[in-house]
Design an enzyme around this catalytic site. Structure first.
Site, short mmCIF file in Angstrom:
data_model
loop_
_atom_site.label_atom_id
_atom_site.label_comp_id
_atom_site.label_asym_id
_atom_site.label_seq_id
_atom_site.Cartn_x
_atom_site.Cartn_y
_atom_site.Cartn_z
N TYR A 53 0.84 -1.19 0.00
CA TYR A 53 0.00 0.00 0.00
C TYR A 53 0.88 1.25 0.00
O TYR A 53 1.59 1.52 0.96
CB TYR A 53 -0.93 0.01 1.21
CG TYR A 53 -1.95 -1.10 1.24
CD1 TYR A 53 -2.21 -1.89 0.12
CD2 TYR A 53 -2.67 -1.38 2.40
CE1 TYR A 53 -3.14 -2.91 0.15
CE2 TYR A 53 -3.62 -2.39 2.44
CZ TYR A 53 -3.85 -3.16 1.31
OH TYR A 53 -4.78 -4.17 1.35
N SER A 208 -13.15 -4.60 -0.08
CA SER A 208 -13.97 -4.03 -1.16
C SER A 208 -15.46 -4.31 -0.95
O SER A 208 -16.15 -4.76 -1.87
CB SER A 208 -13.53 -4.56 -2.53
OG SER A 208 -14.05 -3.76 -3.56
N PRO A 209 -16.00 -4.05 0.24
CA PRO A 209 -17.42 -4.31 0.49
C PRO A 209 -18.35 -3.39 -0.28
O PRO A 209 -19.56 -3.65 -0.37
CB PRO A 209 -17.55 -4.06 2.00
CG PRO A 209 -16.49 -3.06 2.30
CD PRO A 209 -15.33 -3.46 1.42
N GLY A 212 -15.70 -1.51 -5.06
CA GLY A 212 -14.89 -0.51 -5.73
C GLY A 212 -15.61 0.81 -5.93
O GLY A 212 -15.28 1.56 -6.86
N GLY A 213 -16.58 1.10 -5.08
CA GLY A 213 -17.31 2.36 -5.17
C GLY A 213 -18.66 2.27 -5.85
O GLY A 213 -19.48 3.19 -5.76
N GLY A 217 -23.71 4.32 -4.93
CA GLY A 217 -24.80 4.96 -5.65
C GLY A 217 -24.38 6.11 -6.54
O GLY A 217 -25.23 6.83 -7.06
N LYS A 218 -23.08 6.27 -6.75
CA LYS A 218 -22.63 7.43 -7.53
C LYS A 218 -22.54 7.19 -9.03
O LYS A 218 -22.29 8.13 -9.79
CB LYS A 218 -21.28 7.91 -7.01
CG LYS A 218 -20.16 6.89 -7.09
CD LYS A 218 -18.93 7.41 -6.36
CE LYS A 218 -17.83 6.36 -6.26
NZ LYS A 218 -16.72 6.83 -5.42
#
Length: 343
Positions: A53, A208-209, A212-213, A217-218
């Site tokens: 990371y 990654s729950p 990945g975004g 809702g975006k």
């Protein structure tokens, strides 16, 4: 914040963990410190790191934060880190051999400013290294006090079972946790990986729950993302690439139900999606990763949410898993692959 046992161990951890993958790359040190402080203030105890990371920057930031906090705060933290992939582009600096894992662990401890970590995870299966060698190193690390618990990350079901069986048969320290990718959009792990973990008593630390975004809702149908989001900056990024996910009608079916549940609850889609993962069987902790403090605070609000049986059933039904690139498809195979130069 709810607390749960880490698999069959007696170690209690917060039901939500702070992932540090953005630290030092997408999130600067000041914001990382703010995230860590907010996480602790809300009862969080599990910090998830890895040597790759930020090419070590994330561990360095966490180490600096730990050094500046009171002993009672530091003592509450359960520090997890991982090794297997190359943190630096040096030939031989990868894999799960005794040599590489020892070097990776030593480097992680230096960056974290610790004399031990609570869990050291093998970040992925290594087909070139005998499993016995990897497990013997983990056992030595436990016996020497450098590691409290061994763990596994991104292992398939048969790999989990083999690792646990070999460790127990040889009287070695056995893994107590598994870190799989798991969300309403990635449930293929339920076919073999999660049952193997459950059979062996491994707690799940789910990465990654939010897919990945996607589960925030975006993203919208027929509207390619733009702006300061992961896919807005790079629509082809990683496993969550826009064209791949958008082409699957089930993605939008899942998002529709998530949005409806969120609207009815007066919550956000992210909070609903996180709560669903947290309420699944065998989950010890759900990893939260955020670029900003605001994102983290929104996600931490899921810690107080309990979905009803009806809500869980609706979400579970619409997201029933089908074959997908991860973990059994091309992307999963690529991550598990390792070749020497020129081969």
């Amino acid at each position: 914040m709810e607390y749960r046992l880490l698999g069959r161990s007696g170690c209690a951890v917060s039901a939500y963990a702070l992932g540090t993958m953005t630290f030092g790359s997408e999130t600067d040190e000041a914001t990382s410190f703010a995230q860590l402080d907010a996480f602790v203030e809300r009862g969080g105890t599990l910090l998830d790191c890895a040597d790759v990371y930020g090419a070590g920057a994330a561990e360095t930031i966490v180490g600096r934060w730990l050094a500046r906090r009171p002993a009672d705060v530091v003592d509450r933290m359960v520090i997890v880190t991982k090794g297997r992939f190359p943190a630096t582009p040096v030939l031989g600096a990868e894999g799960s051999s005794r040599r590489h894992l020892r070097r990776a662990l030593d480097a992680s401890l230096r960056r974290l400013g610790r004399d031990h970590v609570d869990m050291f995870m093998v970040h992925s299966w290594d087909p070139l290294t005998p499993l016995e060698e990897t497990l013997a190193f983990l056992d030595d690390a436990v016996r020497s006090g450098l590691v409290v618990y061994p763990g596994l990350s991104n292992y398939l079901g048969w790999q989990v079972q083999k690792a646990v069986d070999v460790a127990r048969a040889r009287g070695l320290a056995a893994p107590v946790a598994l870190q799989p990718s798991y969300s309403l959009l990635v449930r293929e792990a339920e076919w073999e990986i999660l049952p193997a973990a459950a059979d062996s008593g491994l707690g799940l630390l789910c990465w990654s729950p939010l897919g990945g975004g996607w589960l925030t809702g975006k993203y919208r149908r027929d509207e390619r993302p733009v702006g300061a989001t992961r896919l807005g900056e790079d629509p082809s990024r990683g496993l969550e690439a826009y064209d791949r996910r958008a082409a699957d009608p089930q993605t939008w079916d899942v998002l529709d139900v998530v949005d409806k549940v969120a609207t009815d609850r007066g919550a956000t889609p992210a909070q609903v999606s996180l709560a669903w993962v947290a309420q699944r069987p065998g989950v010890s902790s759900v990893l939260l990763g955020a670029r900003t403090l605001e994102q983290l605070l929104e996600n931490l609000a899921a810690a107080t949410m309990i979905l009803s049986d009806d809500e869980m059933e609706r979400l579970t039904a619409v997201s029933a898993p089908r074959a997908a690139p991860w973990p059994y498809g091309e992307d999963g195979a690529e991550q598990r692959m390792r070749r020497l130069p020129g081969r």
